[in-house]
Motif scaffolding. Structure first.
Motif, PDB file in Angstrom:
ATOM      1  N   HIS A   1       6.464 -31.740 -16.481  1.00 53.55           N
ATOM      2  CA  HIS A   1       5.663 -30.665 -16.842  1.00 53.55           C
ATOM      3  C   HIS A   1       4.510 -31.070 -17.810  1.00 53.55           C
ATOM      4  CE1 HIS A   1       4.978 -26.140 -18.061  1.00 53.55           C
ATOM      5  NE2 HIS A   1       3.894 -26.417 -17.270  1.00 53.55           N
ATOM      6  N   SER A   2       5.001 -31.719 -18.919  1.00 53.53           N
ATOM      7  CA  SER A   2       4.025 -32.255 -20.090  1.00 53.53           C
ATOM      8  C   SER A   2       3.001 -33.359 -19.321  1.00 53.53           C
ATOM      9  CB  SER A   2       4.722 -32.833 -20.971  1.00 53.53           C
ATOM     10  OG  SER A   2       5.705 -31.837 -21.576  1.00 53.53           O
ATOM     11  N   LEU A   3       3.416 -34.262 -18.309  1.00 55.72           N
ATOM     12  CA  LEU A   3       2.507 -35.104 -17.808  1.00 55.72           C
ATOM     13  C   LEU A   3       1.436 -34.264 -17.034  1.00 55.72           C
ATOM     14  CD1 LEU A   3       2.067 -38.067 -17.464  1.00 55.72           C
ATOM     15  CD2 LEU A   3       3.580 -37.880 -15.326  1.00 55.72           C
ATOM     16  N   LEU A   4       1.719 -33.225 -16.505  1.00 60.58           N
ATOM     17  CA  LEU A   4       0.840 -32.167 -15.739  1.00 60.58           C
ATOM     18  C   LEU A   4      -0.305 -31.906 -16.941  1.00 60.58           C
ATOM     19  CD1 LEU A   4       2.766 -30.484 -13.254  1.00 60.58           C
ATOM     20  CD2 LEU A   4       0.938 -32.107 -12.885  1.00 60.58           C
TER      21      LEU A   4
ATOM     22  N   SER B   1     -11.854 -27.767 -10.882  1.00 56.43           N
ATOM     23  CA  SER B   1     -11.005 -28.262 -11.802  1.00 56.43           C
ATOM     24  C   SER B   1      -9.648 -27.812 -12.117  1.00 56.43           C
ATOM     25  CB  SER B   1     -11.756 -28.987 -12.917  1.00 56.43           C
ATOM     26  OG  SER B   1     -12.970 -29.787 -12.519  1.00 56.43           O
ATOM     27  N   ALA B   2     -10.135 -26.410 -12.523  1.00 57.51           N
ATOM     28  CA  ALA B   2      -8.824 -25.722 -12.763  1.00 57.51           C
ATOM     29  C   ALA B   2      -7.778 -25.396 -11.455  1.00 57.51           C
ATOM     30  CB  ALA B   2      -9.250 -24.683 -13.323  1.00 57.51           C
ATOM     31  N   ILE B   3      -8.273 -25.492 -10.313  1.00 57.20           N
ATOM     32  CA  ILE B   3      -7.740 -24.872  -9.181  1.00 57.20           C
ATOM     33  C   ILE B   3      -6.934 -26.360  -9.051  1.00 57.20           C
ATOM     34  CG2 ILE B   3      -7.392 -24.377  -7.037  1.00 57.20           C
ATOM     35  CD1 ILE B   3      -9.805 -22.628  -7.368  1.00 57.20           C
ATOM     36  N   VAL B   4      -7.583 -27.576  -9.129  1.00 57.01           N
ATOM     37  CA  VAL B   4      -6.786 -28.786  -8.826  1.00 57.01           C
ATOM     38  C   VAL B   4      -5.731 -28.890  -9.886  1.00 57.01           C
ATOM     39  CG1 VAL B   4      -7.310 -31.395  -8.956  1.00 57.01           C
ATOM     40  CG2 VAL B   4      -9.007 -29.829  -7.864  1.00 57.01           C
ATOM     41  N   ILE B   5      -5.755 -28.629 -10.885  1.00 53.66           N
ATOM     42  CA  ILE B   5      -4.603 -28.810 -12.016  1.00 53.66           C
ATOM     43  C   ILE B   5      -3.462 -28.106 -11.365  1.00 53.66           C
ATOM     44  CG2 ILE B   5      -3.740 -27.902 -14.134  1.00 53.66           C
ATOM     45  CD1 ILE B   5      -6.691 -28.604 -15.118  1.00 53.66           C
ATOM     46  N   SER B   6      -3.830 -26.629 -10.955  1.00 53.33           N
ATOM     47  CA  SER B   6      -2.854 -26.054 -10.391  1.00 53.33           C
ATOM     48  C   SER B   6      -1.884 -26.384  -9.001  1.00 53.33           C
ATOM     49  CB  SER B   6      -3.091 -24.596  -9.735  1.00 53.33           C
ATOM     50  OG  SER B   6      -4.025 -24.487  -8.843  1.00 53.33           O
ATOM     51  N   PHE B   7      -2.697 -27.390  -8.485  1.00 49.06           N
ATOM     52  CA  PHE B   7      -2.101 -28.128  -7.156  1.00 49.06           C
ATOM     53  C   PHE B   7      -1.171 -29.259  -7.494  1.00 49.06           C
ATOM     54  CE2 PHE B   7      -5.208 -25.622  -4.372  1.00 49.06           C
ATOM     55  CZ  PHE B   7      -4.304 -25.319  -3.603  1.00 49.06           C
ATOM     56  N   PHE B   8      -1.499 -29.838  -8.644  1.00 49.89           N
ATOM     57  CA  PHE B   8      -0.903 -31.172  -9.198  1.00 49.89           C
ATOM     58  C   PHE B   8       0.620 -30.247  -9.767  1.00 49.89           C
ATOM     59  CE2 PHE B   8      -4.630 -33.599 -10.303  1.00 49.89           C
ATOM     60  CZ  PHE B   8      -4.209 -34.577  -9.376  1.00 49.89           C
ATOM     61  N   MET B   9       0.531 -29.007 -10.362  1.00 47.48           N
ATOM     62  CA  MET B   9       1.514 -28.385 -11.018  1.00 47.48           C
ATOM     63  C   MET B   9       2.492 -28.127  -9.720  1.00 47.48           C
ATOM     64  SD  MET B   9      -0.414 -26.128 -13.728  1.00 47.48           S
ATOM     65  CE  MET B   9       0.866 -24.954 -14.055  1.00 47.48           C
TER      66      MET B   9
ATOM     67  N   SER C   1       6.437 -29.506  -9.161  1.00 51.38           N
ATOM     68  CA  SER C   1       7.428 -28.357  -8.768  1.00 51.38           C
ATOM     69  C   SER C   1       8.320 -28.736  -7.751  1.00 51.38           C
ATOM     70  CB  SER C   1       6.742 -26.985  -8.772  1.00 51.38           C
ATOM     71  OG  SER C   1       6.083 -26.600  -9.949  1.00 51.38           O
ATOM     72  N   LEU C   2       8.039 -29.118  -6.799  1.00 51.67           N
ATOM     73  CA  LEU C   2       8.675 -29.325  -5.613  1.00 51.67           C
ATOM     74  C   LEU C   2       9.532 -30.939  -5.701  1.00 51.67           C
ATOM     75  CD1 LEU C   2       5.921 -28.848  -2.575  1.00 51.67           C
ATOM     76  CD2 LEU C   2       7.940 -27.355  -3.425  1.00 51.67           C
ATOM     77  N   GLN C   3       8.911 -31.523  -6.426  1.00 51.83           N
ATOM     78  CA  GLN C   3       9.667 -32.868  -6.787  1.00 51.83           C
ATOM     79  C   GLN C   3      11.101 -32.261  -7.764  1.00 51.83           C
ATOM     80  OE1 GLN C   3       7.188 -35.622  -8.356  1.00 51.83           O
ATOM     81  NE2 GLN C   3       6.003 -35.953  -6.680  1.00 51.83           N
TER      82      GLN C   3
ATOM     83  N   ILE D   1      14.476 -22.497 -13.022  1.00 52.97           N
ATOM     84  CA  ILE D   1      13.552 -21.568 -13.877  1.00 52.97           C
ATOM     85  C   ILE D   1      12.296 -22.278 -14.486  1.00 52.97           C
ATOM     86  CG2 ILE D   1      13.410 -20.493 -16.129  1.00 52.97           C
ATOM     87  CD1 ILE D   1      16.568 -20.001 -15.931  1.00 52.97           C
ATOM     88  N   ILE D   2      12.452 -23.387 -14.705  1.00 52.63           N
ATOM     89  CA  ILE D   2      11.075 -24.283 -15.178  1.00 52.63           C
ATOM     90  C   ILE D   2      10.309 -24.433 -13.949  1.00 52.63           C
ATOM     91  CG2 ILE D   2      10.359 -26.542 -15.518  1.00 52.63           C
ATOM     92  CD1 ILE D   2      12.796 -27.088 -17.220  1.00 52.63           C
ATOM     93  N   VAL D   3      10.825 -24.712 -12.710  1.00 57.22           N
ATOM     94  CA  VAL D   3       9.898 -24.712 -11.589  1.00 57.22           C
ATOM     95  C   VAL D   3       9.244 -23.379 -11.248  1.00 57.22           C
ATOM     96  CG1 VAL D   3       9.876 -24.782  -8.873  1.00 57.22           C
ATOM     97  CG2 VAL D   3      11.426 -26.454 -10.169  1.00 57.22           C
TER      98      VAL D   3
END
Length: 328
Positions: free
Chosen positions: A79-82, A116-124, A128-130, A221-223
């Protein structure tokens, strides 16, 4: 005034008014707002400064998470890496957004900030799935190795939480100061990282109390928290991409009707973002007015509308004479 003259008045006004607002006298591409560009340069510098801190936090969590086999800490580290990834996306997005308008993008490139903001969300979402996959594997693995909890684990989590708190406050302050929606969105992302870290701390305590299964539940919960943060980022920026209405037409109408000489207004549209709005509307005036008098009314309408929130950067007024009392 004849119908032909009234039409000429409207066409002449539309051309003259738009030229006055959007383009320099030599007909070149419209210039960017220098104040906004300077603000975005400062916002980009904020992303550069926080990038190093976020990488440090991510490496510390992920490295010690693997060393101690603490799944929730690994999840927290990703999450921090994101956060670091979002800094990179933010830097790229702001760089493109600052490009001046061109023939292919006459309204500028500001939407790249929202993209750019939406791209960030897709990385998240991908991360999360991983994390969720690893949590399921541990839950159904009878030979799963229990996490090792040490003093180092607590030191790393407390230290990284403190760094994230500093980053979050810094981004929030600079985001408000520079009126950067992307910085504010990233600060929310960073705040969610702090909540995740607190969850991991609680999990480590639970493991020491002989409830290791809570490590898996904490990861789930983190996911959920990451998904929630990503969804909120998408919803906060989607409106500007699909040209959602920014202003209530009734509010615009109320302002316009107070301008002397305006008989009515209709076909009110707004788009953009709160800090960069475009408005166009049709304004009904008397057919007895001269072109100059009609122009003065349209300029007054523009002036009053630009007071709405301070984010109105362009107003296009289509003048109609009062033979259009019942417009379509």
């Amino acid at each position: 005034m004849t119908a032909k003259a009234g039409l000429r008045m409207k066409e002449h006004h539309s051309h003259h008014h738009q030229s006055r607002i959007n383009a320099p006298a030599d007909g070149a591409a419209p210039l960017q707002d220098e104040g906004w560009i300077n603000a975005m340069r400062q916002a980009r510098l904020v992303f550069v400064k926080t990038l190093g801190l976020n990488i440090l936090v991510a490496v510390a969590k992920i490295g010690w998470g693997f060393a101690s086999n603490t799944l929730s800490m690994i999840a927290d580290g990703f999450h921090s890496l994101l956060d670091a990834s979002s800094n990179v996306v933010g830097i790229c997005g702001l760089t493109i957004a600052m490009k001046p308008p061109d023939p292919g993008h006459p309204y500028g490139h500001r939407k790249f900030e929202a993209i750019s903001a939406i791209v960030i969300s897709f990385f998240m979402f991908m991360t999360s799935l991983q994390v969720l996959s690893k949590a399921v594997q541990r839950l159904f693995s009878p030979k799963a190795e229990l996490p090792e909890v040490t003093v180092t684990s607590y030191i790393i989590l407390v230290a990284t939480a403190a760094i994230n708190y500093f980053v979050c406050k810094y981004e929030t302050r600079k985001g408000k100061e520079l009126n950067s929606a992307l910085l504010i969105a990233d600060s929310h992302h960073t705040m969610s990282d702090i909540y995740v870290t607190l969850t991991v701390l609680a999990t480590l305590i639970a493991i020491q109390l002989k409830f290791p299964i809570l490590d898996v539940f904490a990861s789930v919960i983190i996911v959920g928290m990451i998904f929630k943060a990503g969804y909120e980022i998408i919803m906060a920026h989607m409106g500007s991409l699909v040209d959602a209405a920014i202003l209530d037409p009734l509010i615009v109408e109320e302002v316009v009707l107070k301008v002397p000489g305006v008989k009515s207004c209709h076909r009110i549209r707004s788009r953009g973002s709160q800090e960069h709005m475009f408005i166009d509307l049709h304004v009904l005036v008397s057919s007895d007015l001269s072109i100059e008098e009609a122009h003065n009314i349209s300029y007054a309408v523009e002036h009053e509308l630009k007071k709405l929130g301070g984010g109105v950067v362009d107003v296009l007024v289509h003048l109609e004479d009062d033979r259009h009392e019942n417009p379509d």
